[in-house]
Design a protein around this motif. Structure first.
Motif, PDB file in Angstrom:
ATOM      1  N   VAL A  50       0.853  -1.183   0.000  1.00  0.00           N
ATOM      2  CA  VAL A  50       0.000   0.000   0.000  1.00  0.00           C
ATOM      3  C   VAL A  50       0.895   1.240   0.000  1.00  0.00           C
ATOM      4  O   VAL A  50       1.678   1.461   0.937  1.00  0.00           O
ATOM      5  N   ASP A  51       0.797   2.050  -1.053  1.00  0.00           N
ATOM      6  CA  ASP A  51       1.646   3.235  -1.178  1.00  0.00           C
ATOM      7  C   ASP A  51       1.326   4.277  -0.122  1.00  0.00           C
ATOM      8  O   ASP A  51       0.180   4.390   0.346  1.00  0.00           O
ATOM      9  N   ALA A  52       2.337   5.042   0.254  1.00  0.00           N
ATOM     10  CA  ALA A  52       2.147   6.199   1.125  1.00  0.00           C
ATOM     11  C   ALA A  52       1.503   7.318   0.327  1.00  0.00           C
ATOM     12  O   ALA A  52       1.840   7.531  -0.844  1.00  0.00           O
ATOM     13  N   GLY A  53       0.572   8.036   0.950  1.00  0.00           N
ATOM     14  CA  GLY A  53      -0.110   9.128   0.263  1.00  0.00           C
ATOM     15  C   GLY A  53      -0.024  10.407   1.075  1.00  0.00           C
ATOM     16  O   GLY A  53      -0.227  10.384   2.302  1.00  0.00           O
ATOM     17  N   PRO A  54       0.282  11.544   0.457  1.00  0.00           N
ATOM     18  CA  PRO A  54       0.405  12.794   1.211  1.00  0.00           C
ATOM     19  C   PRO A  54      -0.890  13.197   1.892  1.00  0.00           C
ATOM     20  O   PRO A  54      -0.871  13.887   2.913  1.00  0.00           O
ATOM     21  N   GLU A  55      -2.029  12.753   1.351  1.00  0.00           N
ATOM     22  CA  GLU A  55      -3.301  13.122   1.962  1.00  0.00           C
ATOM     23  C   GLU A  55      -3.535  12.401   3.285  1.00  0.00           C
ATOM     24  O   GLU A  55      -4.386  12.804   4.087  1.00  0.00           O
ATOM     25  N   ASP A  56      -2.793  11.331   3.549  1.00  0.00           N
ATOM     26  CA  ASP A  56      -2.967  10.566   4.777  1.00  0.00           C
ATOM     27  C   ASP A  56      -2.056  11.036   5.911  1.00  0.00           C
ATOM     28  O   ASP A  56      -2.310  10.752   7.079  1.00  0.00           O
ATOM     29  N   TYR A  57      -0.940  11.679   5.575  1.00  0.00           N
ATOM     30  CA  TYR A  57       0.055  12.051   6.577  1.00  0.00           C
ATOM     31  C   TYR A  57      -0.577  12.926   7.649  1.00  0.00           C
ATOM     32  O   TYR A  57      -1.378  13.817   7.341  1.00  0.00           O
ATOM     33  N   PRO A  58      -0.290  12.722   8.949  1.00  0.00           N
ATOM     34  CA  PRO A  58       0.715  11.809   9.502  1.00  0.00           C
ATOM     35  C   PRO A  58       0.153  10.441   9.922  1.00  0.00           C
ATOM     36  O   PRO A  58       0.737   9.797  10.787  1.00  0.00           O
ATOM     37  N   PHE A  59      -0.946  10.022   9.323  1.00  0.00           N
ATOM     38  CA  PHE A  59      -1.540   8.741   9.697  1.00  0.00           C
ATOM     39  C   PHE A  59      -1.304   7.716   8.589  1.00  0.00           C
ATOM     40  O   PHE A  59      -1.199   8.070   7.412  1.00  0.00           O
ATOM     41  N   PRO A  60      -1.254   6.440   8.953  1.00  0.00           N
ATOM     42  CA  PRO A  60      -1.087   5.415   7.915  1.00  0.00           C
ATOM     43  C   PRO A  60      -2.339   5.315   7.055  1.00  0.00           C
ATOM     44  O   PRO A  60      -3.462   5.408   7.568  1.00  0.00           O
ATOM     45  N   PRO A  61      -2.182   5.136   5.740  1.00  0.00           N
ATOM     46  CA  PRO A  61      -3.363   5.010   4.878  1.00  0.00           C
ATOM     47  C   PRO A  61      -4.096   3.700   5.159  1.00  0.00           C
ATOM     48  O   PRO A  61      -3.484   2.694   5.513  1.00  0.00           O
ATOM     49  N   ASN A  62      -5.409   3.738   4.990  1.00  0.00           N
ATOM     50  CA  ASN A  62      -6.189   2.515   5.158  1.00  0.00           C
ATOM     51  C   ASN A  62      -5.954   1.583   3.973  1.00  0.00           C
ATOM     52  O   ASN A  62      -5.822   2.031   2.829  1.00  0.00           O
ATOM     53  N   PRO A  63      -5.904   0.280   4.220  1.00  0.00           N
ATOM     54  CA  PRO A  63      -5.780  -0.674   3.109  1.00  0.00           C
ATOM     55  C   PRO A  63      -6.992  -0.595   2.189  1.00  0.00           C
ATOM     56  O   PRO A  63      -8.066  -0.119   2.592  1.00  0.00           O
ATOM     57  N   PRO A  64      -6.872  -1.035   0.940  1.00  0.00           N
ATOM     58  CA  PRO A  64      -8.018  -1.042   0.029  1.00  0.00           C
ATOM     59  C   PRO A  64      -9.183  -1.865   0.615  1.00  0.00           C
ATOM     60  O   PRO A  64      -8.965  -2.849   1.323  1.00  0.00           O
ATOM     61  N   ASP A  65     -10.397  -1.464   0.323  1.00  0.00           N
ATOM     62  CA  ASP A  65     -11.580  -2.175   0.809  1.00  0.00           C
ATOM     63  C   ASP A  65     -11.551  -3.632   0.368  1.00  0.00           C
ATOM     64  O   ASP A  65     -11.276  -3.949  -0.797  1.00  0.00           O
ATOM     65  N   LYS A  66     -11.828  -4.508   1.295  1.00  0.00           N
ATOM     66  CA  LYS A  66     -11.953  -5.950   1.070  1.00  0.00           C
ATOM     67  C   LYS A  66     -10.654  -6.602   0.570  1.00  0.00           C
ATOM     68  O   LYS A  66     -10.678  -7.722   0.058  1.00  0.00           O
ATOM     69  N   ALA A  67      -9.536  -5.907   0.710  1.00  0.00           N
ATOM     70  CA  ALA A  67      -8.264  -6.506   0.311  1.00  0.00           C
ATOM     71  C   ALA A  67      -7.871  -7.586   1.305  1.00  0.00           C
ATOM     72  O   ALA A  67      -7.804  -7.319   2.514  1.00  0.00           O
ATOM     73  N   PRO A  68      -7.609  -8.811   0.851  1.00  0.00           N
ATOM     74  CA  PRO A  68      -7.241  -9.877   1.789  1.00  0.00           C
ATOM     75  C   PRO A  68      -5.844  -9.706   2.353  1.00  0.00           C
ATOM     76  O   PRO A  68      -5.549 -10.154   3.458  1.00  0.00           O
TER      77      PRO A  68
END
Length: 378
Positions: A291-309
């Motif tokens: 899961v790539d880092a995204g500037p819109e998420d900083y300083p929190f970790p981005p959520n994984p894609p929905d329903k991704a195993p």
């Protein structure tokens, strides 16, 4: 020869791997030969390793290793090594962020027995490693066969390990991981100055591959990979030196594909001195569940894609490139004693990836290591 896998621990163990690999240099000629060693070898090494990223220091490792090889009755050789290392510092819980302090100590050892025949040899080895949250036990078997003129060597090695994982944060309990490794090798003398080697490796792993110290880290419970390695050593008689080149290709079912190019120049001098500068280049693609880092998420970790195993925000499975440069200086004091000193510097960055862009939003990662060793034949 002990087969190993880079996922032997959920923690970063780069420094331990470097030390173990350097110890094998003392006895690699013995292990590949089809003649028993005439003399024993006792080797001691000390490693100081430190890594950091652009904004902060990370891990410090201080390790000591001892290696012993003893010939027995003219047809056998017994080898053993022990390693102890102390790890301290901080490691990111996602991408390059959320540094969390850690401290651990690892003790490891191995024992191998080799029987030599006229044109072949067989080896059996066992290894054990223990950390506060990780225990690993392994066995391996290797056989070598040489042609009558000693110009061709065929080798096959098989290894298995069983690991117990009990992280101190109790994210999981009593998890296990098993690894099965196979390696086939062909070495060929082309001339008085040239030797080539081809290695083909396969590995199958099953069990717990997630990192319990990372957030949003759920990886597949199987990992299969194959490797192809080509080595070429060329001796320059007029300069009393040698060039060593190698290329390694790696691919696994997580969709990570990696390339490693390395070069060494070994220059000997009078009075037993040798200087060996080294250079390694590396590049890998990202795991399909990274899961790539995204500037819109900083300083929190981005959520994984929905329903991704499966998902991971561990920079070690991102897309990046790296290079390592270093130099080793060794001195053969007399027929019994030798000493060596080695320094290396490492840099890892998304911008260094070959054939396309690396993973975004990660800080550059650096490491430096210094080793000093002494060995005695007896």
């Amino acid at each position: 020869m002990m087969l190993s896998n880079s996922d032997s621990s959920p923690r970063d163990t780069v420094a331990s791997a470097l030390l173990t690999a350097s110890l094998s240099l003392f006895v690699c000629d013995v292990a590949l030969a089809d003649e028993p060693p005439e003399r024993g070898v006792l080797a001691l090494k000390y490693l100081d390793y430190f890594d950091y990223q652009t904004s902060a220091d990370r891990i410090r490792v201080k390790a000591t290793a001892l290696k012993l090889v003893v010939p027995i009755a003219g047809e056998w050789a017994l080898g053993s090594s022990i390693v102890t290392d102390g790890i301290s510092g901080a490691s990111p819980v996602y991408h390059s962020a959320g540094l969390k302090k850690m401290r651990d100590r690892r003790n490891a050892g191995d024992l191998d027995l080799t029987r030599y025949f006229e044109n072949s040899s067989v080896s059996l080895a066992a290894n054990y490693s223990h950390e506060a949250d990780y225990e690993s036990k392994g066995l391996s078997f290797q056989t070598n066969y040489s042609s009558a003129d000693r110009n061709t060597v065929l080798s096959a090695a098989f290894g298995a390990s069983n690991d117990d994982i009990n992280p101190v944060n109790h994210i999981v309990r009593q998890e296990k991981k098993t690894l099965l490794d196979v390696l086939f090798s062909v070495s060929q003398v082309l001339s008085t100055d040239d030797i080539v080697q081809f290695n083909l490796g396969f590995s199958h792993g099953a069990g717990y591959f997630s990192d319990p110290y990372k957030v949003f880290d759920q990886r597949p419970r199987d990992r299969n990979n194959h490797t192809l390695t080509v080595r070429w050593n060329h001796h320059l008689e007029s300069l009393s030196s040698s060039m060593r080149w190698s290329y390694r290709y790696y691919a696994d079912n997580w969709n990570i594909k990696a390339h490693t190019l390395s070069a060494e120049y070994v220059q000997t001098f009078v009075q037993g001195w040798t200087i060996t500068p080294t250079l390694r280049l590396y590049s890998q693609t990202a795991a399909e569940f990274y899961v790539d880092a995204g500037p819109e998420d900083y300083p929190f970790p981005p959520n994984p894609p929905d329903k991704a195993p499966y998902f991971s925000e561990d920079h070690r499975v991102s897309a990046f490139g790296a290079f390592t440069y270093g130099v080793k200086v060794s001195k053969q004091i007399d027929q019994d004693w030798s000493v060596d000193f080695k320094m290396e510097q490492y840099k890892q960055a998304a911008s260094l990836k070959w054939f396309g862009a690396g993973s975004a939003g990660l800080q550059s990662f650096y490491a430096r290591s210094a080793q000093v060793g002494v060995s005695r034949q007896f």
